[in-house]
Write a protein that holds these residues in place. Structure first.
Motif, short mmCIF file in Angstrom:
data_model
loop_
_atom_site.label_atom_id
_atom_site.label_comp_id
_atom_site.label_asym_id
_atom_site.label_seq_id
_atom_site.Cartn_x
_atom_site.Cartn_y
_atom_site.Cartn_z
N ASP A 1 -21.73 11.80 39.55
CA ASP A 1 -22.74 11.13 38.73
C ASP A 1 -22.17 10.07 37.80
O ASP A 1 -22.92 9.39 37.10
N HIS A 2 -20.86 9.91 37.76
CA HIS A 2 -20.24 8.93 36.87
C HIS A 2 -20.59 7.51 37.35
O HIS A 2 -20.56 7.23 38.55
N PRO A 3 -20.94 6.63 36.43
CA PRO A 3 -21.30 5.26 36.83
C PRO A 3 -20.25 4.55 37.69
O PRO A 3 -20.61 3.83 38.63
N ASN A 4 -18.97 4.77 37.41
CA ASN A 4 -17.93 4.11 38.23
C ASN A 4 -17.93 4.65 39.66
O ASN A 4 -17.75 3.89 40.62
N ALA A 5 -18.14 5.94 39.81
CA ALA A 5 -18.22 6.53 41.15
C ALA A 5 -19.46 6.01 41.88
O ALA A 5 -19.41 5.71 43.07
N LEU A 6 -20.56 5.88 41.15
CA LEU A 6 -21.79 5.37 41.76
C LEU A 6 -21.63 3.90 42.18
O LEU A 6 -22.09 3.49 43.24
N ARG A 7 -20.93 3.13 41.35
CA ARG A 7 -20.68 1.72 41.67
C ARG A 7 -19.81 1.62 42.93
O ARG A 7 -20.08 0.81 43.82
N THR A 8 -18.80 2.46 43.03
CA THR A 8 -17.94 2.45 44.21
C THR A 8 -18.72 2.87 45.44
O THR A 8 -18.56 2.28 46.52
N ARG A 9 -19.59 3.85 45.27
CA ARG A 9 -20.43 4.28 46.40
C ARG A 9 -21.33 3.14 46.87
O ARG A 9 -21.52 2.93 48.07
N ARG A 10 -21.86 2.36 45.94
CA ARG A 10 -22.69 1.20 46.30
C ARG A 10 -21.84 0.15 47.04
O ARG A 10 -22.23 -0.37 48.07
N ASN A 11 -20.64 -0.13 46.53
CA ASN A 11 -19.75 -1.10 47.17
C ASN A 11 -19.38 -0.64 48.58
O ASN A 11 -19.27 -1.46 49.50
N LEU A 12 -19.18 0.64 48.74
CA LEU A 12 -18.84 1.20 50.05
C LEU A 12 -20.00 1.00 51.03
O LEU A 12 -19.79 0.62 52.19
N ALA A 13 -21.21 1.22 50.57
CA ALA A 13 -22.39 1.01 51.43
C ALA A 13 -22.50 -0.47 51.82
O ALA A 13 -22.79 -0.80 52.98
N ILE A 14 -22.25 -1.36 50.88
CA ILE A 14 -22.34 -2.80 51.16
C ILE A 14 -21.27 -3.21 52.18
O ILE A 14 -21.54 -4.04 53.06
N CYS A 15 -20.08 -2.64 52.07
CA CYS A 15 -19.02 -2.92 53.07
C CYS A 15 -19.50 -2.58 54.47
O CYS A 15 -19.22 -3.29 55.43
N ARG A 16 -20.22 -1.50 54.56
CA ARG A 16 -20.76 -1.06 55.85
C ARG A 16 -21.70 -2.12 56.43
O ARG A 16 -21.66 -2.44 57.60
N GLY A 17 -22.54 -2.68 55.58
CA GLY A 17 -23.46 -3.73 56.01
C GLY A 17 -22.73 -5.00 56.39
O GLY A 17 -23.08 -5.66 57.37
N GLU A 18 -21.72 -5.36 55.64
CA GLU A 18 -20.96 -6.56 55.95
C GLU A 18 -20.18 -6.41 57.25
O GLU A 18 -19.84 -7.40 57.88
N ALA A 19 -19.95 -5.17 57.65
CA ALA A 19 -19.29 -4.91 58.93
C ALA A 19 -20.31 -4.90 60.08
O ALA A 19 -19.93 -4.72 61.23
N GLY A 20 -21.60 -5.07 59.75
CA GLY A 20 -22.61 -5.18 60.81
C GLY A 20 -23.64 -4.08 60.88
O GLY A 20 -24.57 -4.15 61.67
N ASP A 21 -23.51 -3.05 60.06
CA ASP A 21 -24.45 -1.94 60.11
C ASP A 21 -25.50 -2.08 59.00
O ASP A 21 -25.47 -1.37 58.00
N GLU A 22 -26.42 -3.03 59.20
CA GLU A 22 -27.43 -3.29 58.18
C GLU A 22 -28.34 -2.09 57.94
O GLU A 22 -28.66 -1.73 56.81
N ALA A 23 -28.77 -1.43 59.02
CA ALA A 23 -29.66 -0.28 58.89
C ALA A 23 -28.96 0.88 58.18
O ALA A 23 -29.56 1.55 57.33
N GLY A 24 -27.69 1.11 58.52
CA GLY A 24 -26.93 2.17 57.86
C GLY A 24 -26.74 1.89 56.38
O GLY A 24 -26.80 2.80 55.55
N THR A 25 -26.53 0.63 56.05
CA THR A 25 -26.38 0.24 54.65
C THR A 25 -27.68 0.48 53.90
O THR A 25 -27.68 1.01 52.79
N ALA A 26 -28.80 0.07 54.50
CA ALA A 26 -30.09 0.27 53.84
C ALA A 26 -30.35 1.76 53.60
O ALA A 26 -30.80 2.15 52.52
N ALA A 27 -30.04 2.59 54.58
CA ALA A 27 -30.24 4.05 54.43
C ALA A 27 -29.33 4.61 53.33
O ALA A 27 -29.77 5.42 52.50
N ALA A 28 -28.07 4.18 53.32
CA ALA A 28 -27.13 4.68 52.30
C ALA A 28 -27.55 4.23 50.90
O ALA A 28 -27.48 5.01 49.94
#
Length: 180
Positions: free
Chosen positions: A54-81
């Motif tokens: 629940d820490h804001p830094n962990a949540l920010r990293t989780r968001r960045n990780l999801a965005i990396c997934r989208g930039e790698a081509g998985d737009e639907a997976g990123t939206a779900a994450a």
């Protein structure tokens, strides 16, 4: 720098985490296909272990990780994450926190991209089937091929308008020949 910080401050120090996050960012800027995702996965695991999920830094990293997934081509997976993450952020941080509002904007962006990709794939399939039908009809009017070229360009399909336009020209230049 990251290695020095890890050695002097320790692997779980907030400044070490920040540098680790910057490392992932610059890996992405260098067009490293797998580096940012791997780096952020490792960072998130350590942040979740030391700071909690629940820490804001962990949540920010989780968001960045999801965005990396989208930039790698998985737009639907990123939206779900991001949708899952947004639900978590709303519970933990509330609707007005800057991370929550930023994630809401990212979610809207990746949902639009996922819908656009799905539409392009579906349209490409329709265009391919239409082209097969048109190619099997030797009396096919050229106007239909021209329209097909337009829609393929709109879909930005893999075959692109060049293939269809080439067949259109072949049919115009050699009207008695097989249009395929």
């Amino acid at each position: 720098m990251f290695a020095d910080q890890e050695r002097t401050l320790g692997p779980d120090h907030p400044k070490t985490f920040t540098t680790w996050n910057h490392l992932a960012y610059w890996q992405g800027k260098a067009r490293d296909a797998t580096g940012p995702g791997t780096t952020l996965s490792e960072l998130f695991a350590d942040q979740e272990r030391t700071l909690g999920p629940d820490h804001p830094n962990a949540l920010r990293t989780r968001r960045n990780l999801a965005i990396c997934r989208g930039e790698a081509g998985d737009e639907a997976g990123t939206a779900a994450a991001l949708e899952d993450l947004l639900d978590h952020m709303l519970r933990v941080l509330g609707p007005d926190h800057s991370l929550t509002t930023g994630t809401r904007l990212e979610l809207a962006y990746w949902q639009r991209r996922a819908r656009g990709t799905a539409r392009s794939v579906a349209l490409e399939k329709i265009l391919d089937a239409t082209l097969r039908v048109l190619d099997s009809d030797p009396t096919n009017p050229m106007g239909k091929r021209h329209s097909l070229t337009y829609w393929r360009r709109q879909a930005r399909g893999a075959a692109g308008p060049a293939v269809v336009f080439g067949k259109l020209l072949k049919g115009m230049l050699l009207p008695d020949s097989d249009p395929s």
